[in-house]
Design an enzyme around this catalytic site. Structure first.
Site, mmCIF file in Angstrom:
data_model
loop_
_atom_site.group_PDB
_atom_site.id
_atom_site.type_symbol
_atom_site.label_atom_id
_atom_site.label_comp_id
_atom_site.label_asym_id
_atom_site.label_seq_id
_atom_site.Cartn_x
_atom_site.Cartn_y
_atom_site.Cartn_z
ATOM 1 N N HIS A 187 0.878 -1.411 0.199
ATOM 2 C CA HIS A 187 -0.017 0.017 0.054
ATOM 3 C C HIS A 187 0.861 1.275 -0.028
ATOM 4 O O HIS A 187 0.601 2.105 -0.717
ATOM 5 C CB HIS A 187 -1.005 -0.008 1.101
ATOM 6 C CG HIS A 187 -1.718 1.402 1.488
ATOM 7 N ND1 HIS A 187 -2.852 1.677 0.538
ATOM 8 C CD2 HIS A 187 -1.122 2.237 2.210
ATOM 9 C CE1 HIS A 187 -3.100 2.964 1.119
ATOM 10 N NE2 HIS A 187 -2.234 3.504 1.868
ATOM 11 N N GLU A 233 2.295 -16.092 -23.967
ATOM 12 C CA GLU A 233 2.922 -16.141 -22.595
ATOM 13 C C GLU A 233 3.306 -17.595 -22.208
ATOM 14 O O GLU A 233 3.660 -17.869 -21.369
ATOM 15 C CB GLU A 233 1.940 -15.613 -21.529
ATOM 16 C CG GLU A 233 0.661 -16.080 -21.442
ATOM 17 C CD GLU A 233 -0.399 -15.170 -20.384
ATOM 18 O OE1 GLU A 233 0.258 -14.393 -19.601
ATOM 19 O OE2 GLU A 233 -1.495 -15.331 -20.601
ATOM 20 N N ASP A 250 4.797 -14.360 -17.464
ATOM 21 C CA ASP A 250 4.659 -15.639 -17.560
ATOM 22 C C ASP A 250 5.540 -16.405 -18.617
ATOM 23 O O ASP A 250 6.050 -17.389 -18.501
ATOM 24 C CB ASP A 250 3.097 -15.946 -17.979
ATOM 25 C CG ASP A 250 2.321 -15.983 -16.676
ATOM 26 O OD1 ASP A 250 2.736 -16.319 -15.839
ATOM 27 O OD2 ASP A 250 1.269 -15.364 -16.836
ATOM 28 N N CYS A 266 2.663 -6.636 -22.877
ATOM 29 C CA CYS A 266 2.104 -6.027 -21.784
ATOM 30 C C CYS A 266 2.719 -6.642 -20.559
ATOM 31 O O CYS A 266 2.376 -6.344 -19.507
ATOM 32 C CB CYS A 266 0.498 -6.360 -21.948
ATOM 33 S SG CYS A 266 0.148 -8.150 -22.109
#
Ligand code: PEP
Ligand code: MG
Length: 569
Positions: free
Chosen positions: A187, A429, A453, A500
């Site tokens: 966070h 991937e 991946d 991506c």
């Protein structure tokens, strides 16, 4: 000197303000006047609610709706009778003091949430702690440093910062944060990037090594901190700071400009998002589209599948929010490390090689159809590109495309509008898909390479396993050869190829990928302008030669060193 994880870039020199964790001392006391204890508890809850309402309003103005949601969640915790009323019952039943009763109830809820399988629910444990500690401090009359009212400019040093800390702090006075715990996606790290405040997390001992009032310099990029530095170090950091300010100014000037090499090759710089709220960050960083919308987040943190209508609303929001720019929406990629509580799955030996993503969607067609209906319905609101994850064979691709046809026929029969101009593509991937990309290219409009991946499957290295992380390397020549092959095969069929995975935004990978002929790069919004700056400075023809040389090298180490040397990094 300390070393942590660079969470948000920036060079900072300043005085440290160490926020000590004030241990809340909670003792069990037997009381006679239970009513007085209940009143104490209710008053503290009331004051906390008023504070949180103020914090929420401030967050809403300064940080936006998404960040303010967390305080709404805190308010809901306080309004939940399970919490406060359970504490009241405990006071009355056991004749104990208010702080003890509340603390016991807190511990019970926290351990319950922490034991849950779902990561989102585990994170809620932190919210419960944060909000109940606020109430406990009021009951105990413990004063805390008011970050909204700091007397001078400081570097905050803390074990960790709570969402209320980051939302209330006076941004003009806080030069940066240093925390003991956290990783790049914790966070505090995410918040520091949203606020554009330099930060380092995961320093382990920052609160022990740094004393209140120490002079500290740090680099939010490299994760390096120097405590009470000598003159020479101060001079170095002062120079680095000036350079960084210049760099930031130069990035601002790139907004609205094309991403184009010096010899005229245009590429598309898009952003990766997880929710429609992330569109704000894309616009701020001048993204040219969305290259990956990970829709699985729509399915997570809930008790049942999102309805077609709900999905349609989310997809429409992104398409409209990006005003006609191309948006790649990836169909559900669940399984692996992402599980849904309401979709029980068998234990698997190798979840990453298991029942996931497109495999699950083709097996549970009703889930897939609902998503595709929502996607095609939303397609009239912008430029939609649909993408399938984890395709490993031609059969899977053809089956997935058939479901698209089925959905379009359904919509047509129902008289529901959809665009005829939706591109359909797939992620590359899985190595088997890369190897037959010449065949696959005939059946898609585009490829988007998922290096996150692709690296793990090509090199047989679990991407979550710290112990073997040295083998997980984007410069691995096998990975680079596959990438080059995929791009070439797409181009042979007149299709475009994007990426991506995290490598697309990496400053050392960009020159290689550009040289390979990659058409679209999709990355975290914060990396877009730095990527444009780099691309605008490179010559495509040179990068083609350079990337060919890279392919002739035998090890990841050699390749990385060669890129670093060439680009002076
Ligand atoms: C990838 O595998 O590179 C990718 C972008 O997908 P994810 O990180 O969601 O698995
Ligand atoms: Mg992936």
């Amino acid at each position: 000197m300390l070393k942590g994880i660079g969470a948000s870039p920036g060079i900072v020199l300043g005085k440290a303000l160490v926020i000590e964790e004030t241990e809340l001392v909670i003792e069990r006391k037997v009381v006679t006047d239970c009513e007085a204890e209940v009143l104490k508890l209710r008053n503290a809850v009331q004051v906390s609610k008023e504070e949180l309402t103020k914090v929420k309003e401030k967050a809403l103005v300064e940080l936006g709706e998404h960040e303010a949601e967390i305080f709404e969640a805190h308010l809901l915790v306080l309004e939940d009778p399970e919490l406060v009323e359970s504490a009241v019952s405990k006071i009355n039943d056991e004749k104990v003091n208010a702080e003890y009763a509340l603390n016991e109830i807190k511990e019970m809820f926290v351990s319950m949430f922490e034991a849950m399988d779902n990561e989102y629910m585990r994170e809620r444990a932190a919210d419960i702690k944060d909000v109940t500690n606020r109430v406990l401090r009021h009951i105990l009359g413990v004063k805390v440093i008011d970050l909204a009212d700091l007397a001078e400019e400081v570097i905050l040093v803390a074990h960790d910062l709570t969402p209320s800390d980051t939302a209330t702090m006076d941004k003009k006075k806080v030069l940066g944060f240093l925390t003991d715990i956290g990783g790049r996606t914790s966070h505090t790290a995410i918040m520091s990037r949203t606020l554009e405040v330099a930060a380092i997390v995961g320093l382990t001992n920052a609160t022990k090594e740094i004393k209140d009032g120490d002079f500290v310099v740090f680099n939010g990029d490299t994760g390096e901190v120097v405590i009470n530095p000598d003159e020479e170090t101060i001079a170095t950091y002062t120079k680095l700071k000036a350079d960084f300010e210049e760099y930031k100014k130069a990035l601002e000037l790139l907004k609205g400009q094309a991403s184009c090499t010096t010899d005229g090759r245009h590429v598309e710089l898009a952003g990766n998002i997880g929710t429609p709220n992330d569109v704000e960050g894309l616009i701020k960083n001048d993204a040219e589209g969305v290259g990956l919308y990970r829709t699985e987040f729509l399915y997570m943190d809930r008790t049942d599948f999102p309805s077609e209508e709900e999905q349609y609303t989310a997809y429409k929001a992104v398409l409209e929010g990006m005003s006609g720019k191309p948006i790649v929406i990836r169909t559900l990629d669940i399984g692996g490390d992402k599980k849904l509580d309401y979709l029980p799955m068998d234990e698997e030996m190798n979840p990453f090689l298991g029942y996931r993503a497109i495999r699950l969607c083709l097996d549970r067609k009703e889930i897939f159809i609902t998503q595709l209906r929502a996607l095609y319905r939303a397609s009239v609101h912008g430029k939609l590109r649909i993408m399938f994850p984890m395709i490993s064979s031609l059969e899977e691709l053809l089956q997935a495309k058939e479901v698209c046809e089925e959905v379009k026929a359904q919509l047509k029969a129902e008289g529901i509008a959809y665009s005829d101009d939706v591109e359909v593509g797939m992620m590359i991937e899985v190595p088997s898909a890369a190897v037959i990309s010449d065949v696959l290219a005939k059946h898609v409009d585009f490829f988007s390479i998922g290096t996150n991946d692709l690296i793990q499957y090509t090199c047989a290295v679990d991407r979550m396993n710290q112990k073997i992380s040295y083998l997980y390397n984007q410069f691995n020549p096998a990975v680079l050869r596959l990438i080059k092959m995929v791009i070439d095969n797409a181009h042979k069929e007149g299709k475009w190829a994007g990426m991506c995975g995290e490598s697309a935004g990496d400053q050392l990978m960009i020159p290689i990928l550009l040289g390979f002929g990659l058409d679209e790069f999709s990355m975290s919004p914060i990396s877009i302008l730095p990527a444009r700056k780099l691309i605008n400075s490179l010559r495509y023809e040179d990068m083609q030669n350079f990337s060919n040389e890279v392919l002739s090298l035998g090890t990841a180490e050699e390749i990385k060193a060669y890129v670093e040397k060439t680009f002076n990094k």
